[in-house]
Design a protein around this motif. Structure first.
Motif, mmCIF file in Angstrom:
data_model
loop_
_atom_site.group_PDB
_atom_site.id
_atom_site.type_symbol
_atom_site.label_atom_id
_atom_site.label_comp_id
_atom_site.label_asym_id
_atom_site.label_seq_id
_atom_site.Cartn_x
_atom_site.Cartn_y
_atom_site.Cartn_z
ATOM 1 N N GLU A 157 0.899 -1.020 0.190
ATOM 2 C CA GLU A 157 0.040 0.008 -0.041
ATOM 3 C C GLU A 157 0.833 1.106 -0.090
ATOM 4 O O GLU A 157 1.285 1.817 0.989
ATOM 5 N N PRO A 158 1.387 1.631 -1.279
ATOM 6 C CA PRO A 158 2.327 2.735 -1.222
ATOM 7 C C PRO A 158 1.570 4.211 -0.591
ATOM 8 O O PRO A 158 0.344 4.316 -0.573
ATOM 9 N N THR A 159 2.556 4.609 0.138
ATOM 10 C CA THR A 159 2.074 5.961 1.075
ATOM 11 C C THR A 159 2.453 7.262 0.164
ATOM 12 O O THR A 159 3.257 6.865 -1.013
ATOM 13 N N ALA A 160 1.993 8.434 0.519
ATOM 14 C CA ALA A 160 2.525 9.309 -0.278
ATOM 15 C C ALA A 160 4.052 9.952 0.116
ATOM 16 O O ALA A 160 4.448 10.115 -1.093
ATOM 17 N N ASP A 161 4.522 9.338 1.019
ATOM 18 C CA ASP A 161 5.903 9.360 1.078
ATOM 19 C C ASP A 161 6.693 8.858 -0.106
ATOM 20 O O ASP A 161 7.657 9.207 -0.630
ATOM 21 N N ALA A 162 6.052 7.594 -0.299
ATOM 22 C CA ALA A 162 6.728 6.560 -1.211
ATOM 23 C C ALA A 162 6.634 7.235 -2.843
ATOM 24 O O ALA A 162 7.755 7.070 -3.431
ATOM 25 N N ILE A 163 5.468 7.933 -3.156
ATOM 26 C CA ILE A 163 5.375 8.578 -4.218
ATOM 27 C C ILE A 163 6.202 9.974 -4.123
ATOM 28 O O ILE A 163 6.880 9.892 -5.162
ATOM 29 N N PHE A 187 -5.056 6.463 -0.431
ATOM 30 C CA PHE A 187 -5.702 7.830 -0.842
ATOM 31 C C PHE A 187 -4.726 8.737 -0.847
ATOM 32 O O PHE A 187 -4.571 9.709 -1.737
ATOM 33 N N ASP A 188 -3.834 8.875 0.294
ATOM 34 C CA ASP A 188 -2.786 10.031 0.398
ATOM 35 C C ASP A 188 -1.745 9.879 -0.789
ATOM 36 O O ASP A 188 -1.252 10.923 -1.329
ATOM 37 N N ALA A 189 -1.652 8.377 -1.170
ATOM 38 C CA ALA A 189 -0.558 8.387 -2.297
ATOM 39 C C ALA A 189 -0.997 8.924 -3.595
ATOM 40 O O ALA A 189 -0.510 9.512 -4.534
ATOM 41 N N LEU A 190 -2.476 8.537 -3.840
ATOM 42 C CA LEU A 190 -3.249 9.204 -5.105
ATOM 43 C C LEU A 190 -3.085 10.550 -5.049
ATOM 44 O O LEU A 190 -2.877 11.437 -6.024
ATOM 45 N N ASP A 191 -3.394 11.266 -3.719
ATOM 46 C CA ASP A 191 -3.225 12.729 -3.611
ATOM 47 C C ASP A 191 -1.874 13.219 -3.844
ATOM 48 O O ASP A 191 -1.844 14.309 -4.653
ATOM 49 N N ALA A 192 -0.853 12.705 -3.360
ATOM 50 C CA ALA A 192 0.484 13.090 -3.529
ATOM 51 C C ALA A 192 0.768 12.999 -4.963
ATOM 52 O O ALA A 192 1.374 13.918 -5.576
ATOM 53 N N GLY A 193 0.272 11.952 -5.850
ATOM 54 C CA GLY A 193 0.497 11.862 -7.238
ATOM 55 C C GLY A 193 -0.233 13.198 -7.831
ATOM 56 O O GLY A 193 0.481 13.799 -9.070
ATOM 57 N N ARG A 194 -1.221 13.511 -7.676
ATOM 58 C CA ARG A 194 -2.006 14.345 -8.258
ATOM 59 C C ARG A 194 -1.526 15.818 -8.022
ATOM 60 O O ARG A 194 -1.133 16.749 -8.886
ATOM 61 N N GLU A 195 -0.883 16.100 -6.797
ATOM 62 C CA GLU A 195 -0.092 17.088 -6.551
ATOM 63 C C GLU A 195 1.105 17.497 -7.260
ATOM 64 O O GLU A 195 1.633 18.457 -7.621
ATOM 65 N N LEU A 196 1.965 16.338 -7.615
ATOM 66 C CA LEU A 196 3.070 16.128 -8.323
ATOM 67 C C LEU A 196 2.744 16.235 -9.873
ATOM 68 O O LEU A 196 3.680 16.890 -10.886
ATOM 69 N N GLY A 197 1.637 15.934 -10.168
ATOM 70 C CA GLY A 197 1.364 15.914 -11.660
ATOM 71 C C GLY A 197 1.269 14.784 -12.296
ATOM 72 O O GLY A 197 1.682 14.631 -13.602
ATOM 73 N N CYS A 198 1.334 13.605 -11.471
ATOM 74 C CA CYS A 198 1.349 12.232 -12.230
ATOM 75 C C CYS A 198 0.234 11.467 -11.535
ATOM 76 O O CYS A 198 -0.392 11.898 -10.579
ATOM 77 N N GLU A 199 -0.025 10.400 -12.307
ATOM 78 C CA GLU A 199 -1.154 9.405 -11.552
ATOM 79 C C GLU A 199 -0.596 8.194 -10.990
ATOM 80 O O GLU A 199 0.270 7.705 -11.734
ATOM 81 N N VAL A 200 -1.087 7.789 -9.933
ATOM 82 C CA VAL A 200 -0.689 6.512 -9.368
ATOM 83 C C VAL A 200 -1.747 5.449 -9.437
ATOM 84 O O VAL A 200 -2.694 5.619 -9.271
ATOM 85 N N LEU A 201 -1.196 4.358 -10.182
ATOM 86 C CA LEU A 201 -1.992 3.125 -10.794
ATOM 87 C C LEU A 201 -1.883 1.859 -10.513
ATOM 88 O O LEU A 201 -0.812 1.657 -10.459
#
Length: 213
Positions: A157-163, A187-201
């Motif tokens: 379960e990747p975290t925001a920190d991992a992304i 969900f935090d990882a998905l949000d972190a991806g959006r903040e950076l401009g990428c999708e986590v999939l």
């Protein structure tokens, strides 16, 4: 004898079953498995294995079968991977080495964490070719003319920190692919991806992105 060699020998003695190992010299060991070829393996403590490091090891030990990045944090640069595979020298982590010794394919083995994902990415019908920047980072050239950069994370379960850490270490990404078949990004990882401009999939989602402009 280096610390990583001592640890490798101890771990093989405790866990490898049919495989036995002996010290050769420096950071070299030899693994022997019944009914399989012996494996001459270099146990590296490098945090980063680039082409220069790979060439140094192969030039020093021409009979080398496998280079093991013993640290869990070890990163392999794409140029080193290409160089080793062209010379039929296997590469990867300690688990990859043990599996390769048992299966008898050490010279062609690649990091087991990324092997399957890298293969299905290359074989996807929308992909023209891939350029491996690092063991977990691919530059993908699609048949429709697009070019995307894909990073792989293996956590359950990747975290925001991992992304964020993947982005900071390897640069901007279009997609982060959670390659663990049993997990899902938080969900935090998905949000972190959006903040950076990428999708986590997951793969099913990434496959659609690659297929559709």
């Amino acid at each position: 004898m280096n610390w990583q060699v001592r640890y490798a020998l101890a771990n093989i003695a405790k866990t490898a079953g049919r495989t036995k190992a002996e010290f050769v010299t420096g950071n070299l060991i030899r693994l022997s498995t019944e009914d399989q070829p012996d494996v001459l393996a270099l146990i590296s403590s490098d945090e980063l294995i680039d082409e220069a490091v790979a060439k140094q090891y192969v030039n020093e030990f021409p009979d080398l079968d496998f280079i093991c990045g013993y640290r869990t944090t070890c990163v392999w640069v794409g140029g080193a991977i290409e160089y080793l595979e062209a010379r039929r020298v296997g590469w990867g982590n300690f688990g990859t080495l043990l599996s390769a010794a048992l299966e008898g394919n050490a010279n062609t083995a690649s990091h087991k964490m990324y092997r399957f994902s890298s293969r299905i990415l290359r074989q996807h019908r929308s992909v023209e070719r891939t350029e491996r920047k690092f063991d977990r980072i691919h530059r993908v050239f699609l048949k429709d003319g697009r070019t995307v950069t894909i990073g792989m994370v293996s956590e359950y379960e990747p975290t925001a920190d991992a992304i964020r850490s993947l982005w900071e270490q390897f640069g901007p990404l279009d997609f982060v692919w959670n390659i663990n078949p049993n997990g899902r990004p938080s969900f935090d990882a998905l949000d972190a991806g959006r903040e950076l401009g990428c999708e986590v999939l997951k793969w099913e989602e990434l496959r659609e992105r690659l297929s559709n402009a």
